[in-house]
Design a protein around this motif. Structure first.
Motif, PDB file in Angstrom:
ATOM      1  N   LEU A 126      -7.628   4.611   5.555  1.00 59.38           N
ATOM      2  CA  LEU A 126      -6.793   5.780   5.317  1.00 59.38           C
ATOM      3  C   LEU A 126      -5.540   5.399   4.540  1.00 59.38           C
ATOM      4  CD1 LEU A 126      -6.967   7.179   8.945  1.00 59.38           C
ATOM      5  CD2 LEU A 126      -8.259   7.997   6.972  1.00 59.38           C
ATOM      6  N   LEU A 127      -5.113   6.283   3.670  1.00 61.35           N
ATOM      7  CA  LEU A 127      -3.855   6.124   2.948  1.00 61.35           C
ATOM      8  C   LEU A 127      -2.931   7.234   3.412  1.00 61.35           C
ATOM      9  CD1 LEU A 127      -2.052   4.892   0.707  1.00 61.35           C
ATOM     10  CD2 LEU A 127      -3.132   6.526  -0.862  1.00 61.35           C
ATOM     11  N   ALA A 128      -1.756   6.862   3.901  1.00 63.41           N
ATOM     12  CA  ALA A 128      -0.739   7.833   4.304  1.00 63.41           C
ATOM     13  C   ALA A 128       0.367   7.821   3.260  1.00 63.41           C
ATOM     14  CB  ALA A 128      -0.183   7.481   5.674  1.00 63.41           C
ATOM     15  N   ILE A 129       0.772   9.002   2.811  1.00 57.77           N
ATOM     16  CA  ILE A 129       1.832   9.135   1.809  1.00 57.77           C
ATOM     17  C   ILE A 129       2.920  10.013   2.400  1.00 57.77           C
ATOM     18  CG2 ILE A 129       2.429   9.957  -0.494  1.00 57.77           C
ATOM     19  CD1 ILE A 129      -0.470   9.431  -1.321  1.00 57.77           C
ATOM     20  N   LEU A 130       4.136   9.488   2.481  1.00 58.76           N
ATOM     21  CA  LEU A 130       5.287  10.237   2.986  1.00 58.76           C
ATOM     22  C   LEU A 130       6.071  10.811   1.815  1.00 58.76           C
ATOM     23  CD1 LEU A 130       7.339  11.159   5.113  1.00 58.76           C
ATOM     24  CD2 LEU A 130       8.257   8.828   5.114  1.00 58.76           C
ATOM     25  N   ASN A 131       6.197  12.132   1.816  1.00 60.11           N
ATOM     26  CA  ASN A 131       6.947  12.850   0.776  1.00 60.11           C
ATOM     27  C   ASN A 131       8.198  13.454   1.399  1.00 60.11           C
ATOM     28  OD1 ASN A 131       4.981  13.053  -1.632  1.00 60.11           O
ATOM     29  ND2 ASN A 131       3.735  13.635   0.126  1.00 60.11           N
ATOM     30  N   VAL A 132       9.339  13.240   0.749  1.00 56.69           N
ATOM     31  CA  VAL A 132      10.592  13.869   1.165  1.00 56.69           C
ATOM     32  C   VAL A 132      11.189  14.526  -0.067  1.00 56.69           C
ATOM     33  CG1 VAL A 132      12.927  13.485   2.056  1.00 56.69           C
ATOM     34  CG2 VAL A 132      10.998  12.201   3.015  1.00 56.69           C
ATOM     35  N   GLY A 133      11.421  15.810   0.015  1.00 58.81           N
ATOM     36  CA  GLY A 133      11.998  16.528  -1.121  1.00 58.81           C
ATOM     37  C   GLY A 133      11.124  16.488  -2.356  1.00 58.81           C
ATOM     38  N   GLY A 134       9.807  16.444  -2.161  1.00 59.05           N
ATOM     39  CA  GLY A 134       8.881  16.419  -3.290  1.00 59.05           C
ATOM     40  C   GLY A 134       8.703  15.060  -3.936  1.00 59.05           C
ATOM     41  N   LYS A 135       9.282  14.017  -3.347  1.00 63.01           N
ATOM     42  CA  LYS A 135       9.153  12.662  -3.894  1.00 63.01           C
ATOM     43  C   LYS A 135       8.452  11.761  -2.882  1.00 63.01           C
ATOM     44  CE  LYS A 135      13.300  13.007  -6.653  1.00 63.01           C
ATOM     45  NZ  LYS A 135      14.641  12.535  -6.907  1.00 63.01           N
ATOM     46  N   ILE A 136       7.583  10.897  -3.389  1.00 59.35           N
ATOM     47  CA  ILE A 136       6.931   9.908  -2.526  1.00 59.35           C
ATOM     48  C   ILE A 136       7.962   8.834  -2.192  1.00 59.35           C
ATOM     49  CG2 ILE A 136       5.155   8.121  -2.396  1.00 59.35           C
ATOM     50  CD1 ILE A 136       3.460   9.865  -4.271  1.00 59.35           C
ATOM     51  N   VAL A 137       8.210   8.650  -0.885  1.00 60.40           N
ATOM     52  CA  VAL A 137       9.206   7.669  -0.466  1.00 60.40           C
ATOM     53  C   VAL A 137       8.587   6.485   0.279  1.00 60.40           C
ATOM     54  CG1 VAL A 137      11.115   9.318  -0.451  1.00 60.40           C
ATOM     55  CG2 VAL A 137       9.765   8.999   1.614  1.00 60.40           C
ATOM     56  N   ALA A 138       7.330   6.633   0.723  1.00 63.97           N
ATOM     57  CA  ALA A 138       6.657   5.521   1.401  1.00 63.97           C
ATOM     58  C   ALA A 138       5.156   5.782   1.427  1.00 63.97           C
ATOM     59  CB  ALA A 138       7.183   5.353   2.821  1.00 63.97           C
ATOM     60  N   THR A 139       4.405   4.691   1.418  1.00 63.58           N
ATOM     61  CA  THR A 139       2.949   4.772   1.573  1.00 63.58           C
ATOM     62  C   THR A 139       2.506   3.674   2.528  1.00 63.58           C
ATOM     63  OG1 THR A 139       2.497   3.283  -0.283  1.00 63.58           O
ATOM     64  CG2 THR A 139       2.619   5.643  -0.785  1.00 63.58           C
ATOM     65  N   HIS A 140       1.349   3.883   3.131  1.00 67.85           N
ATOM     66  CA  HIS A 140       0.808   2.854   4.019  1.00 67.85           C
ATOM     67  C   HIS A 140      -0.704   3.007   4.090  1.00 67.85           C
ATOM     68  CE1 HIS A 140       0.989  -0.155   7.177  1.00 67.85           C
ATOM     69  NE2 HIS A 140       0.129   0.573   7.864  1.00 67.85           N
ATOM     70  N   VAL A 141      -1.419   1.885   4.018  1.00 70.88           N
ATOM     71  CA  VAL A 141      -2.865   1.885   4.200  1.00 70.88           C
ATOM     72  C   VAL A 141      -3.149   1.494   5.637  1.00 70.88           C
ATOM     73  CG1 VAL A 141      -5.050   0.819   3.525  1.00 70.88           C
ATOM     74  CG2 VAL A 141      -3.334   1.326   1.791  1.00 70.88           C
ATOM     75  N   TYR A 142      -3.885   2.357   6.337  1.00 63.97           N
ATOM     76  CA  TYR A 142      -4.333   2.082   7.688  1.00 63.97           C
ATOM     77  C   TYR A 142      -5.791   1.627   7.605  1.00 63.97           C
ATOM     78  CZ  TYR A 142      -0.197   4.498   9.444  1.00 63.97           C
ATOM     79  OH  TYR A 142       1.086   4.867   9.726  1.00 63.97           O
ATOM     80  N   HIS A 143      -6.053   0.425   8.058  1.00 67.92           N
ATOM     81  CA  HIS A 143      -7.417  -0.101   8.084  1.00 67.92           C
ATOM     82  C   HIS A 143      -8.088   0.405   9.349  1.00 67.92           C
ATOM     83  CE1 HIS A 143      -6.627  -2.548   4.597  1.00 67.92           C
ATOM     84  NE2 HIS A 143      -5.495  -2.914   5.159  1.00 67.92           N
ATOM     85  N   VAL A 144      -9.284   0.928   9.198  1.00 69.87           N
ATOM     86  CA  VAL A 144     -10.003   1.526  10.316  1.00 69.87           C
ATOM     87  C   VAL A 144     -11.104   0.564  10.779  1.00 69.87           C
ATOM     88  CG1 VAL A 144     -11.442   3.482  11.026  1.00 69.87           C
ATOM     89  CG2 VAL A 144      -9.513   3.846   9.465  1.00 69.87           C
ATOM     90  N   ASP A 145     -11.192   0.387  12.112  1.00 73.69           N
ATOM     91  CA  ASP A 145     -12.228  -0.458  12.713  1.00 73.69           C
ATOM     92  C   ASP A 145     -13.563   0.263  12.597  1.00 73.69           C
ATOM     93  OD1 ASP A 145     -13.835  -2.117  14.178  1.00 73.69           O
ATOM     94  OD2 ASP A 145     -12.657  -1.992  16.020  1.00 73.69           O
ATOM     95  N   HIS A 146     -14.471  -0.274  11.774  1.00 72.12           N
ATOM     96  CA  HIS A 146     -15.763   0.354  11.526  1.00 72.12           C
ATOM     97  C   HIS A 146     -16.907  -0.296  12.295  1.00 72.12           C
ATOM     98  CE1 HIS A 146     -14.190   3.025   8.460  1.00 72.12           C
ATOM     99  NE2 HIS A 146     -13.536   1.992   7.981  1.00 72.12           N
ATOM    100  N   ARG A 147     -16.583  -1.042  13.328  1.00 68.48           N
ATOM    101  CA  ARG A 147     -17.636  -1.672  14.151  1.00 68.48           C
ATOM    102  C   ARG A 147     -18.366  -0.672  14.974  1.00 68.48           C
ATOM    103  NH1 ARG A 147     -14.481  -5.917  17.280  1.00 68.48           N
ATOM    104  NH2 ARG A 147     -12.637  -5.085  16.346  1.00 68.48           N
TER     105      ARG A 147
END
Length: 113
Positions: free
Chosen positions: A92-113
């Motif tokens: 998953l990719l999470a994108i944090l927007n504040v005031g219409g601008k991207i201020v942070a992103t993070h990739v969450y790795h998912v356990d697919h076992r």
């Protein structure tokens, strides 16, 4: 008089920019891998203003379809949980927007076992 006013306005702008530059928005996730479940446990999300987090499917560096979005408040948002309706197929990719601008992103790795 005009010079003094210009200096004062310049000082206010510099102070404003300094406070914006020192503000931080970030994803603080203690686990390296999250569980493959519809209810995502995303950890703490800190935002320098009220904003929105968009969650996308993320596979081999490619952004896929949007799975959902939710609002966050300015400051620390601890123990964020969000239900995307079904277990994710990839990471998953999470994108944090504040005031219409991207201020942070993070990739969450998912356990697919």
């Amino acid at each position: 008089m005009l010079l003094i006013r210009s200096i004062a306005v310049g000082g206010i702008i510099a102070i404003s920019l300094a406070s914006v530059a020192s503000a931080e928005s970030y994803f603080a996730h203690v686990q390296q891998v999250i569980e493959k479940e519809a209810m995502l446990e995303l950890g703490t999300i800190t935002s320098d203003g009220d904003g929105v987090v968009d969650i996308y499917d993320y596979h081999h560096g490619a952004v896929g379809k949007m799975l959902g979005s939710f609002k966050v408040n300015a400051g620390a948002n601890p123990d964020v949980r969000f239900d995307i309706g079904m277990p994710p197929l990839g990471d998953l990719l999470a994108i944090l927007n504040v005031g219409g601008k991207i201020v942070a992103t993070h990739v969450y790795h998912v356990d697919h076992r």
